[in-house]
Write an enzyme that holds these catalytic residues in place. Structure first.
Site, PDB file in Angstrom:
ATOM      1  N   HIS B 131       5.983  -3.515 -18.239  1.00  6.04           N
ATOM      2  CA  HIS B 131       4.977  -4.562 -18.098  1.00  6.04           C
ATOM      3  C   HIS B 131       5.352  -5.376 -16.853  1.00  6.04           C
ATOM      4  CE1 HIS B 131       2.891  -8.343 -19.097  1.00  6.04           C
ATOM      5  NE2 HIS B 131       2.203  -7.683 -20.000  1.00  6.04           N
ATOM      6  N   ASP B 208      13.095  -5.991 -23.179  1.00  7.54           N
ATOM      7  CA  ASP B 208      11.812  -6.637 -23.413  1.00  7.54           C
ATOM      8  C   ASP B 208      11.338  -6.176 -24.796  1.00  7.54           C
ATOM      9  OD1 ASP B 208       9.128  -7.184 -23.691  1.00  7.54           O
ATOM     10  OD2 ASP B 208       8.533  -6.356 -21.741  1.00  7.54           O
ATOM     11  N   GLN B 211       6.847  -5.763 -27.680  1.00  4.78           N
ATOM     12  CA  GLN B 211       6.074  -4.845 -28.521  1.00  4.78           C
ATOM     13  C   GLN B 211       6.928  -4.173 -29.590  1.00  4.78           C
ATOM     14  OE1 GLN B 211       2.896  -4.715 -28.482  1.00  4.78           O
ATOM     15  NE2 GLN B 211       2.394  -5.642 -26.521  1.00  4.78           N
ATOM     16  N   LYS B 234       2.505 -12.351 -30.756  1.00  3.03           N
ATOM     17  CA  LYS B 234       2.264 -10.947 -31.090  1.00  3.03           C
ATOM     18  C   LYS B 234       2.815 -10.599 -32.474  1.00  3.03           C
ATOM     19  CE  LYS B 234       2.586  -9.380 -26.276  1.00  3.03           C
ATOM     20  NZ  LYS B 234       1.219  -9.215 -25.811  1.00  3.03           N
ATOM     21  N   CYS B 373      -1.432  -4.788 -17.529  1.00  2.00           N
ATOM     22  CA  CYS B 373      -0.270  -5.367 -16.825  1.00  2.00           C
ATOM     23  C   CYS B 373       0.813  -4.333 -16.592  1.00  2.00           C
ATOM     24  CB  CYS B 373       0.301  -6.567 -17.575  1.00  2.00           C
ATOM     25  SG  CYS B 373      -0.833  -7.932 -17.686  1.00  2.00           S
TER      26      CYS B 373
END
Lengths: 131, 416
Positions: B131, B208, B211, B234, B373
């Site tokens: 991303h 990261d 997700q 999220k 993104c």
């Protein structure tokens, strides 16, 4: 919703007018819509009175951006660069014959942005000019 | 397979009753099918009520007020930090720093640890799949410091190609920054393997988790990453709140991020001393209601169970991929379902993803279209944009059916 994909828009999308770049154009400009990856590249020839005599373009993207480019390519033939500089968002929406929300309007206005930037002969629109 | 044969460990129908938004129609007469969970999740009633309760019963600033409300607010806000520390199995609450979200967490590390530890010629290793939020901060740092950026390549199948990892880690590699789960494809990257190799090479690792933390069990001590950034919105929490987990030894050494109130121990006109962890990195009045809301979200997820949530999403994803593959002219991107978590991205020749998303919206189906993104990954995939359906614990197999039906209608509109 079907309104958005009216027959005239799908017609210009599937049978784009004036597609193909001109050789030795007087004016050339390309830009992207970073939000959705639409891309337009316009070339134009103008006569001694700065009147557009020929337009050719290439691009990729959604139906709205590509139909808008096709319609604009027909619309600006015969117009002077000054007239093009004076064009607005309203002109594009009138050509398309639809209203668009805040997100999709960027797709429709990419053609205007590219053509006006070309008419100004700049790397971009002057300052914060509202198109 | 048909949707009634899906075996889920969750009672998604019962869970849906907790989410007020899922009870609405997209527009009058058109049911809402919310498949844009990788962009943001919906919020359950306990989270909404916790935020309302804070503002209507004990709204006050934290950490300094000597009065009843401030004390209650501080206990709730710091209590949320404890819940989150337990959720990711951090060894100390001092390792949980509240941020605005994943992007701020990564920028914090790049700006503080990065500026202090990266010099000319040093290497920052990331991937082609990232991303933009795990790429641009490193580009800025590399430009500022004259450092080199290297990339683990992504394959056209949407997985990381680790065959050259040893070579990529050769040299002065200071940090490895990798996404756990792809926001575009749902690919679950083998981060344990990457973390171990990076540590052997002497590099620090940032993951990261935007997700992954919402969708699967995460144990930071078992995985061993040095930093983990994720976002509250999220994972059923509010927007504007996120977390940076950092190993305590590193956080102690790092210079502060923003200067201001709350992050100091003692201030003189010419210099200051920094507050202890985690507040050293939390300048200014924090997002108190957001932190409290995220604490409740984490409790909600834990009560249901992250293993069950992951299994439910993988069932849905497998079913979605099977149904999508039956649509003539449709191309699905990314690896097979067992390597994925909760995401199905696709394209149809002649129907731009934006037009697809618009036509799906007309049927009440909310998806995301664009490059999500992640422009470099889309270059690898050879598609300027994709349409993405993403699932969460409250989605139903019948919603996959609704998606497929709407895709056929969109195709018909474009005479495909």
């Amino acid at each position: 919703m079907d309104d958005l994909y009216r027959d005239n828009i799908l017609d210009h999308f599937t049978n784009p007018r004036n597609r193909g770049l001109l050789e030795n154009p007087d004016i050339e400009f390309a830009d992207d819509n970073p939000l959705c990856g639409d891309h337009l590249h316009f070339t134009m020839k103008v006569d001694e009175n700065d009147r557009v005599v020929e337009v050719g373009w290439e691009g990729q993207g959604c139906a709205i951006s590509q139909a808008s480019a096709s319609m604009m390519s027909e619309h600006i033939i015969g117009k002077t660069l000054d007239e093009i500089r004076g064009m607005t968002k309203r002109d594009v929406l009138d050509l398309l014959g639809i209203e668009l929300g805040a997100v999709r309007i960027k797709c429709a206005l990419l053609s205007l942005k590219v053509i006006k930037a070309g008419a100004y002969g700049l790397d971009g629109l002057p300052g914060d000019e509202e198109i | 397979m048909c949707s009634s044969e899906i075996q889920s460990p969750l009672d998604a129908e019962a869970i849906r009753a907790d989410f007020p938004v899922l009870g609405r129609e997209a527009r009058p007469g058109v049911p809402l099918v919310y498949l844009d969970n990788a962009a943001t999740s919906q919020k359950p009633r306990p989270v909404i009520e916790a935020i309302e309760h804070f503002y209507s019963h004990y709204n006050a600033n934290v950490h300094r007020g000597i009065h009843a409300l401030s004390e209650e607010a501080t206990i709730a806000y710091e209590g949320a930090r404890d819940k989150i520390a337990a959720f990711i199995n951090a060894s100390s609450r001092k390792e949980v720093i509240f941020t605005r979200g994943t992007t701020e967490g990564i920028n914090l590390v790049a700006s503080t640890w990065g500026r202090a530890n990266i010099g000319p010629g040093d290497v920052i290793l990331t991937t082609q799949m990232e991303h933009h939020s795990n790429l641009v901060p490193w580009q800025l740092l590399a430009q500022e410091k004259g450092a080199e950026l290297r990339f683990i390549p992504a394959t056209q199948e949407g997985e990381l190609d680790l065959s050259g990892l040893d070579d990529l880690l050769d040299g002065p590699v200071k940090i490895v920054a990798v996404m756990h789960v792809s926001n575009v494809l749902g690919t679950i990257n083998p981060i344990k393997q990457i973390i171990d190799k990076a540590h052997q090479a002497g590099a620090v690792v940032l993951i990261d988790g935007a997700q992954s933390v919402p969708h699967m069990p995460i144990d930071v001590q078992e995985l061993g990453m040095d930093f983990l950034a994720f976002s509250g919105h999220k994972m059923l929490g509010p927007t504007g709140i996120g977390v940076l987990y950092g190993r305590r030894e590193l956080l102690e050494e790092m210079p502060p991020y923003m200067g201001g109130g709350d992050m100091i121990r003692r201030v003189e006109l010419s210099h200051s001393e920094w507050n202890e962890l985690p507040w050293k990195f939390e300048a200014g009045t924090p997002n108190i209601a957001g932190g409290i809301g995220l604490g409740v979200a984490v409790e909600y997820l834990s009560r249901i169970g992250m293993e069950k949530i992951l299994a439910h999403e993988q069932e849905l994803t497998a079913y979605a991929l099977e149904r999508l593959s039956e649509v003539p002219g449709l191309k699905v991107y990314g690896p097979p379902a067992e390597k994925k978590c909760g995401v199905a991205s696709f394209c149809i020749e002649g129907l731009h993803p934006h037009d697809m998303a618009q036509l799906l919206d007309a049927e009440g189906v909310a998806v995301r279209a664009g490059h999500h993104c992640a422009q470099p990954l889309h270059m690898v995939l050879g598609a300027p944009a994709t349409t993405r359906a993403s699932f969460y614990l409250y989605n139903l197999p019948g919603e996959v059916d609704a998606l497929i039906e709407a895709i056929y209608k969109a195709k018909a509109r474009f005479s495909l």
